[in-house]
Design a protein around this motif. Structure first.
Motif, mmCIF file in Angstrom:
data_model
loop_
_atom_site.group_PDB
_atom_site.id
_atom_site.type_symbol
_atom_site.label_atom_id
_atom_site.label_comp_id
_atom_site.label_asym_id
_atom_site.label_seq_id
_atom_site.Cartn_x
_atom_site.Cartn_y
_atom_site.Cartn_z
ATOM 1 N N ARG A 42 0.830 -1.200 0.000
ATOM 2 C CA ARG A 42 0.000 0.000 0.000
ATOM 3 C C ARG A 42 0.870 1.258 0.000
ATOM 4 O O ARG A 42 0.602 2.206 -0.734
ATOM 5 N N PHE A 43 1.901 1.251 0.846
ATOM 6 C CA PHE A 43 2.770 2.424 0.886
ATOM 7 C C PHE A 43 3.513 2.603 -0.439
ATOM 8 O O PHE A 43 3.604 3.723 -0.959
ATOM 9 N N THR A 44 4.022 1.526 -0.991
ATOM 10 C CA THR A 44 4.753 1.605 -2.253
ATOM 11 C C THR A 44 3.857 2.105 -3.376
ATOM 12 O O THR A 44 4.258 2.932 -4.204
ATOM 13 N N ALA A 45 2.615 1.620 -3.404
ATOM 14 C CA ALA A 45 1.668 2.068 -4.424
ATOM 15 C C ALA A 45 1.321 3.539 -4.238
ATOM 16 O O ALA A 45 1.243 4.299 -5.214
ATOM 17 N N LEU A 46 1.114 3.948 -2.993
ATOM 18 C CA LEU A 46 0.804 5.346 -2.724
ATOM 19 C C LEU A 46 1.960 6.247 -3.155
ATOM 20 O O LEU A 46 1.755 7.307 -3.760
ATOM 21 N N GLU A 47 3.178 5.818 -2.868
ATOM 22 C CA GLU A 47 4.362 6.586 -3.251
ATOM 23 C C GLU A 47 4.476 6.683 -4.774
ATOM 24 O O GLU A 47 4.820 7.743 -5.322
ATOM 25 N N LEU B 255 -7.303 14.971 -2.072
ATOM 26 C CA LEU B 255 -7.199 14.390 -0.735
ATOM 27 C C LEU B 255 -6.095 13.333 -0.705
ATOM 28 O O LEU B 255 -5.311 13.263 0.252
ATOM 29 N N GLY B 256 -6.021 12.507 -1.746
ATOM 30 C CA GLY B 256 -4.987 11.489 -1.810
ATOM 31 C C GLY B 256 -3.596 12.096 -1.853
ATOM 32 O O GLY B 256 -2.650 11.561 -1.243
ATOM 33 N N GLU B 257 -3.451 13.212 -2.569
ATOM 34 C CA GLU B 257 -2.151 13.892 -2.626
ATOM 35 C C GLU B 257 -1.751 14.396 -1.238
ATOM 36 O O GLU B 257 -0.578 14.310 -0.854
ATOM 37 N N TYR B 258 -2.731 14.893 -0.497
ATOM 38 C CA TYR B 258 -2.450 15.375 0.854
ATOM 39 C C TYR B 258 -2.018 14.218 1.757
ATOM 40 O O TYR B 258 -1.018 14.315 2.486
ATOM 41 N N VAL B 259 -2.764 13.119 1.691
ATOM 42 C CA VAL B 259 -2.431 11.946 2.514
ATOM 43 C C VAL B 259 -1.045 11.413 2.139
ATOM 44 O O VAL B 259 -0.222 11.109 3.009
ATOM 45 N N ARG C 25 -6.178 4.259 -16.154
ATOM 46 C CA ARG C 25 -5.163 4.835 -15.277
ATOM 47 C C ARG C 25 -5.795 5.305 -13.969
ATOM 48 O O ARG C 25 -6.974 5.679 -13.911
ATOM 49 N N TYR C 26 -4.986 5.272 -12.920
ATOM 50 C CA TYR C 26 -5.420 5.699 -11.599
ATOM 51 C C TYR C 26 -4.533 6.856 -11.143
ATOM 52 O O TYR C 26 -3.310 6.819 -11.322
ATOM 53 N N ALA C 27 -5.152 7.874 -10.555
ATOM 54 C CA ALA C 27 -4.412 9.048 -10.095
ATOM 55 C C ALA C 27 -4.927 9.462 -8.718
ATOM 56 O O ALA C 27 -6.092 9.219 -8.377
ATOM 57 N N ARG D 7 -7.596 -5.135 -4.854
ATOM 58 C CA ARG D 7 -8.086 -4.827 -3.506
ATOM 59 C C ARG D 7 -7.535 -3.483 -3.033
ATOM 60 O O ARG D 7 -8.253 -2.656 -2.457
ATOM 61 N N LEU D 8 -6.252 -3.264 -3.286
ATOM 62 C CA LEU D 8 -5.587 -2.038 -2.847
ATOM 63 C C LEU D 8 -6.257 -0.806 -3.471
ATOM 64 O O LEU D 8 -6.583 0.166 -2.777
ATOM 65 N N LEU D 9 -6.468 -0.850 -4.783
ATOM 66 C CA LEU D 9 -7.087 0.287 -5.461
ATOM 67 C C LEU D 9 -8.524 0.489 -5.002
ATOM 68 O O LEU D 9 -8.996 1.632 -4.877
ATOM 69 N N GLY D 10 -9.229 -0.596 -4.749
ATOM 70 C CA GLY D 10 -10.589 -0.488 -4.228
ATOM 71 C C GLY D 10 -10.608 0.200 -2.869
ATOM 72 O O GLY D 10 -11.460 1.050 -2.602
ATOM 73 N N ASP D 11 -9.650 -0.169 -2.016
ATOM 74 C CA ASP D 11 -9.563 0.460 -0.697
ATOM 75 C C ASP D 11 -9.202 1.936 -0.819
ATOM 76 O O ASP D 11 -9.728 2.775 -0.081
ATOM 77 N N PHE D 12 -8.287 2.258 -1.737
ATOM 78 C CA PHE D 12 -7.916 3.661 -1.955
ATOM 79 C C PHE D 12 -9.126 4.470 -2.439
ATOM 80 O O PHE D 12 -9.361 5.595 -1.990
#
Length: 273
Positions: free
Chosen positions: A17-22, A70-74, A64-66, A47-52
């Protein structure tokens, strides 16, 4: 509705999750790209993208996913926290020996966030020494305070300065000069002192090991047995400026070493300022 602690646990409990967020913080990604960067399975990425998405951190545009605002802030805040905790983990064993007194400055550990820290470990106790040799051999310009100058360092400097194009300024002590001139590398050291791109100064007292190379500050951390336990490198302007001032102060209180003094063995002259 997720609580703040639940969101923190959600990210902290999974490296994927952290690696994907980064990765998403650097730009939009496809599922395939996220699988590649995380080395996770397709099901895990789904699952990860669904949770995000359920948290409002990610939006889909075609394939594509961006990150959303709010996600940028997190991502920004969590990556910053991760960087701070990485620094804390790396410094855990080194901090008791960190040379704050020798630098004579008020120090803010915030400066070290993102620093490159090389610590001695049971598996690789010589890691800091090996990194110092890389610096001495590969840098273009160095300003160094040296409380020791062992044979591998002399050989690395000879290769870089005499055999290469490095410009070197070195401040060291009479005891170090005396030790070097009774070593098998005495002739190589004399070559270094005589080189046009090299200036060696002798300070009558102790010097804190470290310096500046190519705009980066580095500090050698020694334990109570005077053994190197770590190396800290940072291009943070505050630390670079502080260490530059320290090098300047020692240099200004030193005497320049000449090849004639080496040949004549004028130890007393090295100690004069």
């Amino acid at each position: 509705m997720f609580t703040p602690l639940e969101d923190i646990r959600f990210l902290a409990d999974s490296e994927n999750r952290f690696t994907a967020l980064e990765a998403l913080a650097a730009g939009s990604r496809t599922r395939s790209e996220l699988r590649s960067v995380t080395e996770a399975s397709s099901a895990t990425i789904s699952r990860l993208l669904g949770d995000f998405e359920s948290r409002g951190w990610v939006a889909r545009d075609g394939n594509r996913y961006a990150l959303t605002p709010l996600g940028e802030y997190v991502a920004s805040e969590f990556i910053d926290l991760y960087d701070h905790m990485t620094t804390a983990s790396d410094l855990r064993e080194l901090l008791p020996w960190f040379p704050l007194g020798a630098l004579d400055v008020e120090f803010d550990l915030e400066i070290l966030t993102g620093a490159r820290i090389t610590a001695a470990t049971p598996d690789d106790p010589m890691a800091p020494v090996a990194r110092v040799l890389d610096i001495e051999r590969e840098s273009t310009r160095t300003n160094t305070l040296a409380d020791k100058f062992p044979e591998p360092c002399i050989e690395a400097r000879h290769e870089a300065v005499v055999g290469g194009t490095q410009t070197m300024e070195l401040v060291t002590t009479p005891a170090v000069i005396e030790s070097v001139m009774t070593s098998p590398c005495a002739d190589e050291f004399e070559d270094i002192v005589a080189a046009d791109r090299s200036t060696v100064y002798v300070y009558d007292g102790d010097v804190p090991p470290g310096g500046i190379y190519d705009g980066t500050a580095y500090l050698i951390v020694l334990d109570d047995r005077d053994v190197s336990v770590g190396l800290i490198e940072s291009d943070d302007p505050a630390l670079v400026d502080r260490l530059t001032e320290t090098v300047d102060e020692y240099r200004e209180a030193s005497t320049r070493l000449t090849t004639s003094e080496l040949r004549n063995g004028q130890e007393s002259g090295w100690a004069e300022t």
